[in-house]
Design an enzyme around this catalytic site. Structure first.
Site, PDB file in Angstrom:
ATOM      1  N   ARG A 168       0.815  -1.213   0.000  1.00 34.66           N
ATOM      2  CA  ARG A 168       0.000   0.000   0.000  1.00 34.66           C
ATOM      3  C   ARG A 168       0.844   1.255   0.000  1.00 34.66           C
ATOM      4  O   ARG A 168       0.566   2.206  -0.750  1.00 34.66           O
ATOM      5  CB  ARG A 168      -0.959  -0.025   1.203  1.00 34.66           C
ATOM      6  CG  ARG A 168      -1.848   1.211   1.365  1.00 34.66           C
ATOM      7  CD  ARG A 168      -2.440   1.749   0.081  1.00 34.66           C
ATOM      8  NE  ARG A 168      -3.037   0.730  -0.757  1.00 34.66           N
ATOM      9  CZ  ARG A 168      -3.177   0.823  -2.072  1.00 34.66           C
ATOM     10  NH1 ARG A 168      -2.712   1.894  -2.713  1.00 34.66           N
ATOM     11  NH2 ARG A 168      -3.745  -0.135  -2.760  1.00 34.66           N
ATOM     12  N   ASP A 199      -0.387  37.580 -13.034  1.00 36.32           N
ATOM     13  CA  ASP A 199      -1.389  36.759 -12.363  1.00 36.32           C
ATOM     14  C   ASP A 199      -2.798  37.027 -12.867  1.00 36.32           C
ATOM     15  O   ASP A 199      -3.265  38.176 -12.883  1.00 36.32           O
ATOM     16  CB  ASP A 199      -1.326  37.006 -10.849  1.00 36.32           C
ATOM     17  CG  ASP A 199      -2.195  36.039 -10.071  1.00 36.32           C
ATOM     18  OD1 ASP A 199      -2.156  34.839 -10.374  1.00 36.32           O
ATOM     19  OD2 ASP A 199      -2.906  36.494  -9.161  1.00 36.32           O
ATOM     20  N   LYS A 204       2.827  25.026  -3.942  1.00 36.63           N
ATOM     21  CA  LYS A 204       1.566  24.441  -3.468  1.00 36.63           C
ATOM     22  C   LYS A 204       1.668  22.916  -3.504  1.00 36.63           C
ATOM     23  O   LYS A 204       1.004  22.233  -4.278  1.00 36.63           O
ATOM     24  CB  LYS A 204       0.396  24.942  -4.309  1.00 36.63           C
ATOM     25  CG  LYS A 204       0.161  26.445  -4.174  1.00 36.63           C
ATOM     26  CD  LYS A 204      -0.975  26.927  -5.064  1.00 36.63           C
ATOM     27  CE  LYS A 204      -1.171  28.422  -4.936  1.00 36.63           C
ATOM     28  NZ  LYS A 204      -2.233  28.946  -5.825  1.00 36.63           N
ATOM     29  N   GLU A 227       5.032  39.639  -8.379  1.00 38.98           N
ATOM     30  CA  GLU A 227       3.710  39.330  -8.938  1.00 38.98           C
ATOM     31  C   GLU A 227       2.939  40.622  -9.166  1.00 38.98           C
ATOM     32  O   GLU A 227       2.871  41.487  -8.288  1.00 38.98           O
ATOM     33  CB  GLU A 227       2.940  38.441  -7.959  1.00 38.98           C
ATOM     34  CG  GLU A 227       1.505  38.158  -8.380  1.00 38.98           C
ATOM     35  CD  GLU A 227       0.733  37.420  -7.303  1.00 38.98           C
ATOM     36  OE1 GLU A 227       0.744  36.176  -7.329  1.00 38.98           O
ATOM     37  OE2 GLU A 227       0.135  38.095  -6.431  1.00 38.98           O
ATOM     38  N   LYS A 256       4.783  38.686  -3.543  1.00 39.95           N
ATOM     39  CA  LYS A 256       3.373  38.465  -3.846  1.00 39.95           C
ATOM     40  C   LYS A 256       2.565  39.727  -3.564  1.00 39.95           C
ATOM     41  O   LYS A 256       3.079  40.725  -3.068  1.00 39.95           O
ATOM     42  CB  LYS A 256       2.855  37.291  -3.004  1.00 39.95           C
ATOM     43  CG  LYS A 256       3.620  35.992  -3.217  1.00 39.95           C
ATOM     44  CD  LYS A 256       3.244  35.324  -4.511  1.00 39.95           C
ATOM     45  CE  LYS A 256       1.862  34.706  -4.422  1.00 39.95           C
ATOM     46  NZ  LYS A 256       1.483  34.014  -5.671  1.00 39.95           N
TER      47      LYS A 256
END
Length: 290
Positions: free
Chosen positions: A103, A221, A138, A200, A170
């Site tokens: 597994r 973005d 992410k 960004e 960001k």
């Protein structure tokens, strides 16, 4: 691009943790009760659906950590395209070890192959354009190195690996700094000369500030293809252009046609569908009766 294997030193702690989580406090009660210790068998890792294989080193390590006597012969290495029914690897050795590790090995192999397959789908969608597909931060906690490896197996490239290997300013950084230009100035004053700086922006009116401060890369973005094309025209090779937001196999071709250098997508790692891979059993070499 040559697909380099991850060092075992990086992979082994991740696999050990997964096995220990599964084995718990008493080991594999089911297998130890049912399967004689001397039983041996031959098995096959096989694809149940088309895709790109990734994570074979991880799966092999899971089997061998449980029982070093398990022998594995890889037939289709990482990065190989699979058709449904294709044999990926042949295993032989102690049955107990195979069943105990099965597994964990398949969890890693199916997930990483899913990431590679998703990446390959986007790579194919932008074929004919210069844009390259890349991942983001992410990633699932603890699996970043493996997931970014799987992106490479699918034909993509990696964005930064963490907060410490590049500056990515960001929208919230811009808000705190009071603007794009001020954020870039502060970042440049706070890092070494070898550290790249990306910023960004989500509006074209921010672009001149970013270019004026000589950002190394500009993340565009959630812009439309028309806005992206205008941004690429204005950048004119002075910085790396990266498009992000609403990236799918359907939208990627138009985004790539804008002329951007990179297209990044977080879902490649955080939401890729598992590739269905199974362990097929042949007749055991010895009877399983006690």
């Amino acid at each position: 691009m040559t697909l380099s294997r991850l060092p075992a030193l990086m992979v082994e702690p991740i696999v050990r943790a997964a096995l220990l989580e599964d084995l718990g406090r008493a080991g594999d009660l089911t297998t130890d009760a049912i399967v004689p210790a001397a039983a041996r068998a031959e098995t096959t890792l096989a694809a149940r659906q088309p895709g790109i294989v990734a994570g074979l080193d991880v799966a092999q390590l899971a089997f061998r950590l449980v029982d070093p006597a398990i022998e594995i012969q890889v037939e289709r290495p990482d990065g190989t395209a699979l058709a449904a029914g294709d044999r990926i690897a042949a295993l032989s050795g102690p049955v107990r070890g195979m069943l105990t590790a099965e597994r964990v090995a398949l969890n890693f192999l199916g997930h990483l192959s899913g990431v590679a397959t998703a990446t390959a789908t986007l790579v194919e969608a932008v074929r004919g354009h210069k844009a390259r597909i890349c991942c983001t931060r992410k990633t699932m906690p603890g699996l970043r190195a493996l997931q970014k490896y799987a992106v490479r197996a699918g034909g993509g490239i990696n964005h930064r690996f963490g907060l410490d290997d590049a500056v990515l300013i960001k929208d919230n950084h811009v808000a705190v700094a009071g603007g794009v230009a001020n954020a870039i100035r502060r970042a440049r004053a706070g890092v070494g000369h070898l550290v790249k700086i990306e910023v960004e922006i989500d509006r074209l009116d921010q672009l001149d500030e970013a270019l004026g401060e000589r950002a190394d890369a500009i993340l565009l973005d959630n812009m439309s293809p028309a806005e992206l094309a205008e941004a690429v025209r204005r950048i004119d090779g002075r910085a790396v252009s990266e498009a992000s937001g609403r990236i799918t196999p359907a939208t990627a071709p138009a985004i790539a046609a804008s002329g951007v250098d990179l297209i990044s997508a977080g879902w490649l790692t955080h939401s890729a569908q598992v590739l269905d891979i199974g362990l097929d059993w042949h007749r055991p070499r010895q009877a399983l009766a006690a």
